[in-house]
Write a protein that holds these residues in place. Structure first.
Motif, PDB file in Angstrom:
ATOM      1  N   TYR A  55       0.828  -1.206   0.000  1.00 56.17           N
ATOM      2  CA  TYR A  55       0.000   0.000   0.000  1.00 56.17           C
ATOM      3  C   TYR A  55       0.863   1.257   0.000  1.00 56.17           C
ATOM      4  O   TYR A  55       0.579   2.224  -0.717  1.00 56.17           O
TER       5      TYR A  55
ATOM      6  N   TRP B 253       2.103   2.041  -3.396  1.00 53.41           N
ATOM      7  CA  TRP B 253       1.019   2.634  -4.190  1.00 53.41           C
ATOM      8  C   TRP B 253       0.793   4.084  -3.771  1.00 53.41           C
ATOM      9  O   TRP B 253       0.649   4.974  -4.606  1.00 53.41           O
TER      10      TRP B 253
ATOM     11  N   GLN C 223      -8.403  -4.609  -0.524  1.00 56.32           N
ATOM     12  CA  GLN C 223      -7.104  -4.192  -1.039  1.00 56.32           C
ATOM     13  C   GLN C 223      -6.906  -4.801  -2.421  1.00 56.32           C
ATOM     14  O   GLN C 223      -7.087  -5.996  -2.623  1.00 56.32           O
ATOM     15  N   SER C 224      -6.552  -3.965  -3.379  1.00 52.52           N
ATOM     16  CA  SER C 224      -6.439  -4.394  -4.767  1.00 52.52           C
ATOM     17  C   SER C 224      -5.049  -4.943  -5.067  1.00 52.52           C
ATOM     18  O   SER C 224      -4.112  -4.807  -4.268  1.00 52.52           O
TER      19      SER C 224
ATOM     20  N   GLY D  96      -3.459  -0.517  -3.713  1.00 50.71           N
ATOM     21  CA  GLY D  96      -4.479   0.435  -3.296  1.00 50.71           C
ATOM     22  C   GLY D  96      -5.739  -0.270  -2.833  1.00 50.71           C
ATOM     23  O   GLY D  96      -5.771  -1.488  -2.663  1.00 50.71           O
TER      24      GLY D  96
ATOM     25  N   SER E 192     -10.238  -0.531  -3.074  1.00 44.72           N
ATOM     26  CA  SER E 192     -11.417  -0.313  -3.896  1.00 44.72           C
ATOM     27  C   SER E 192     -12.663  -0.452  -3.037  1.00 44.72           C
ATOM     28  O   SER E 192     -12.624  -1.022  -1.933  1.00 44.72           O
TER      29      SER E 192
ATOM     30  N   SER F  82      -7.950  -0.710  -7.988  1.00 45.06           N
ATOM     31  CA  SER F  82      -7.864   0.324  -6.959  1.00 45.06           C
ATOM     32  C   SER F  82      -8.526   1.598  -7.466  1.00 45.06           C
ATOM     33  O   SER F  82      -8.563   1.873  -8.662  1.00 45.06           O
TER      34      SER F  82
END
Length: 734
Positions: free
Chosen positions: A437, A440, A691-692, A696, A698, A705
């Motif tokens: 994360y 990202w 969590q994508s 990220g 969604s 994301s």
């Protein structure tokens, strides 16, 4: 508090210049012109609506302004002049409805001044427009010579305005064009509704669905045809308006959405926006539509059957449309705002209130671009909106609303406003991939700030990584919550303070309009980064701007004079508290927030609105920040907990859809009140599976994301669910 000027006075003093010229969009008053370019449509509407029967001198001045659009080389008028009065190339077209409005305006000028040559000129001009329309099978737009169709689709608005203009210019009952137009407009009928547009093949454009403003114009056109003896016209007018009332009404805040789909549902439609005629995928409530609806409902209710079955509905429609005009009237400066909207953070439901219309086509009047996204601030005052509203409000002065009575002040509960620390510990191992994360999140870096996404030029509805105050707040919040340093803090602060405007407020980017929302984002970012005493920050001007956003009702709007709600009242309150200031009329604000409370324990976004998690979070957060204990908090906790689904997330209201953003507000509302969801473990799982693959987050499991907003929701909510977020941080950093 003194009453605002009447709309007619506002138009004369602030919209029209000394020569009777009309800029397309102004801000709060004439000192702030947003779009100085002038349109033929606005010049014609000014002649049709502003002069009274004894205003011959004003009519001559407005006529001279209209004359500046005259094409010296070809019949007709150019349709756009720039700020210098020079013709703009994109105005070298012939839009039938706009040209017809110009003919109608000439006719009215002739009537007001007693100049018969103007009446003749108006008739000749309309005759040329009619000839072009019939010769090209009702096109939406022609080239400058009116010999080539540039857009062969058939908008309902075009036919309706042509009927109204022809009716005004051709007295009596006989008109071959009106007979043809009556046949044409009947082709738009879709059960009780009316299609917004026909394709070049003459069949309904189902992607466009139904639109409130064009439906109102169609009802006015059918009323004119009814007066000329057209059978069935009055019934069609009534049905079209009843459909708007039944399917476009926004139950939560009042007013009517601008559109519904082919199956009469208000929803987001990306396909129609991208592959139909360019438009925002998001419905909105436009004040100009409400002016047309009020005029149409009044007119149609006065036809042959005023006491019939549809009479009460038409009366309710007229009252609600006029109430929306009054709600959107500036209580100090006068004039009416452009409208209001909501973000759809569920698959279909409008949820988060917005004071902007997002993802509109490029070059939309009064719009601003932020990266690959264009938006229209609703607190602009568009000329078309003022002039159509004038036809409804006239010289009536809209009395400002008053604040509710503060029957019982809540108990004091001192708030420490301690933002010196964020968490009491790290998230448990394995909940989310934090390093993924963070990669990202860092990839959203852009210039001196951060964007909503890491993407440079995405397709579809994705935002890009252009720096915005909104996303800077998210990224900084998450970095600090995850105990990560904020790179180049001086640069971030420089970028934030570059967005402060001379009025003291902050915009989304440098030079963009000030908003309560963006001011909150900028100020709280600066404070948690240690920039409260930064030399580029005009604190006093910022406080003054925020205080000017408080309405007579006690709540705050997104800009001075703009309608208030719990959402923006909360943001203004938190920003003032963060700056060590208070609202000037604090008791009125508290009374307003308490008036938003409902018997179920939740809060609506306005008094009388149904409870939702967004407004509940905002109202109780504002009260807590003011050092007050939200009353009957046990009932609020029970109501919030009752919205949790078996999956672990929360519906945003009792009869609403499960919402990722709404779930954050439910979790945050509970946490501020010292509580957690009934099933905390299910809630944690519900968030973590979002969590994508790129790191990220969604709103739906397994989806790509979305933005830093979703990441912020996940990180902050997980810290709350584990009891590790500083309560003051949860209150202030929202």
């Amino acid at each position: 508090m003194t009453s605002p000027p009447s709309l007619r006075t506002f138009v004369k003093e602030h919209l029209l210049d000394e020569e009777g010229r009309v800029p397309a969009v102004i801000g709060r008053d004439s000192a702030d012109v947003i779009t100085p370019d002038r349109t033929l449509r606005d010049a014609a509407l000014a002649l049709l609506t502003v002069p009274g029967p004894d205003d011959a001198d004003l009519a001559r001045k407005l006529l001279a302004s209209l004359r500046e659009f005259t094409d010296p080389d070809l019949p007709g008028f150019r349709e756009l002049l720039d700020v210098t009065g020079a013709p703009h190339p994109i105005g070298d077209v012939r839009t039938p409805s706009v040209q017809a409005l110009a003919a109608w305006a000439l006719h009215r000028a002739g009537t007001l001044t007693g100049d018969d040559t103007l009446l003749t000129e108006a008739g000749n001009h309309l005759e040329r427009v009619v000839e072009a329309v019939l010769g090209h099978d009702w096109p939406a737009r022609l080239d400058r010579s009116a010999s080539v169709a540039l857009d062969e689709s058939g908008p309902l608005e075009e036919t309706a305005v042509l009927i109204l203009a022809a009716d005004a210019l051709t007295p009596g009952t006989g008109s071959a064009f009106l007979d043809a137009a009556a046949e044409r407009i009947d082709r738009y009928v879709h059960g009780d509704a009316v299609w917004d547009r026909l394709t070049p093949r003459g069949v309904p454009d189902t992607l466009r669905g139904h639109r409130a403003g064009p439906a109102a114009l169609a009802a006015l056109a059918w009323a004119a045809l009814h007066r000329r003896g057209r059978a069935g016209a009055a019934e069609r007018a009534r049905r079209a308006l009843v459909h708007v009332h039944d399917h476009h009404l926004h139950v939560g805040t009042g007013g009517y959405w601008d559109r519904s789909s082919a199956d009469s549902v208000v929803r987001v439609d990306a396909v129609a926006a991208l592959h139909g005629h360019p438009d925002s995928p998001f419905p909105a409530k436009f004040v100009a539509d409400h002016a047309l609806l009020a005029l149409a409902a009044r007119t149609v209710a006065g036809l042959d059957d005023p006491d019939g079955e549809d009479g009460p509905v038409l009366k309710a429609l007229a009252q609600e449309a006029e109430a929306e005009l009054e709600r959107n009237t500036d209580p100090v400066a006068g004039g009416v705002f452009h409208g209001q909207g909501s973000w759809f953070s569920t698959p279909v439901d409008p949820t988060v209130p917005l004071a902007r219309h997002v993802m509109v086509p490029p070059r939309t009047t009064g719009s601003f671009a932020v990266g690959n996204t264009t938006y229209v601030p609703f607190h602009g005052k568009h000329a078309r909106t003022q002039l159509l509203a004038l036809a409804v409000l006239g010289d009536r002065v809209v009395a400002p609303r008053t604040a509710p009575e503060l029957v019982e002040r809540p108990q004091p509960d001192p708030f420490d406003n301690d933002l010196g620390h964020v968490t009491t510990g790290r998230l448990s191992e394995g909940l989310i991939d934090i390093e993924h994360y963070l990669r990202w999140l860092r990839s959203t870096a852009s210039g001196l700030g951060y964007g909503l996404t890491p993407y440079r030029s995405p397709l579809g509805l994705r935002s890009d990584r252009t720096a915005q105050t909104f996303s800077v707040l998210h990224v900084v919040s998450d970095l600090l919550a995850l105990d990560e340093p904020v790179p180049n803090t001086p640069g971030v602060l420089a970028g934030v303070f570059a967005t402060q405007n001379p009025d003291g407020g902050f915009g989304e980017q440098p030079a963009l309009p000030s908003e309560t929302f963006t001011t909150y984002c900028a100020v709280l970012t600066a404070i948690v980064l240690g920039g409260a005493d930064h030399p580029d920050f005009d604190r006093d001007a910022c406080v003054a701007f925020l205080r000017s956003c408080q309405r007579p009702e006690g709540g705050f709007g997104n800009a001075p004079g703009f309608p208030c709600d719990a959402w923006h009242s909360h943001l203004a309150t938190l920003t003032l508290v963060a700056l060590g200031a208070r609202p000037e009329r604090e008791d009125d604000l508290v009374a307003y927030l308490l008036a938003c409370r409902n018997p179920d324990g939740g809060y609506g976004n306005r008094p009388g609105s149904p409870s939702d998690t967004f407004a509940t979070f905002r109202a109780i957060g504002a009260l807590i920040a003011l050092g007050l204990r939200p009353p009957h908090s046990g009932e609020t906790v029970r109501w919030l907990r009752g919205l949790q689904t078996e999956a672990g997330g929360f519906r945003y209201r009792t009869d609403g859809a499960e919402s990722f953003v709404g779930s954050y507000h439910a979790i945050g509302g509970l946490y501020m009140l010292g509580a957690l969801p009934a099933d905390t473990e299910a809630c944690v799982r519900w968030i973590t599976v979002r969590q994508s693959a790129d790191g990220g987050f969604s709103r739906a499991p397994g989806a790509p994301s979305e933005t830093t907003d979703e990441g912020f929701i996940a990180v902050q909510a997980l810290h709350m669910l584990e009891g590790k977020l500083n309560r003051s941080w949860a209150v202030m950093m929202t």
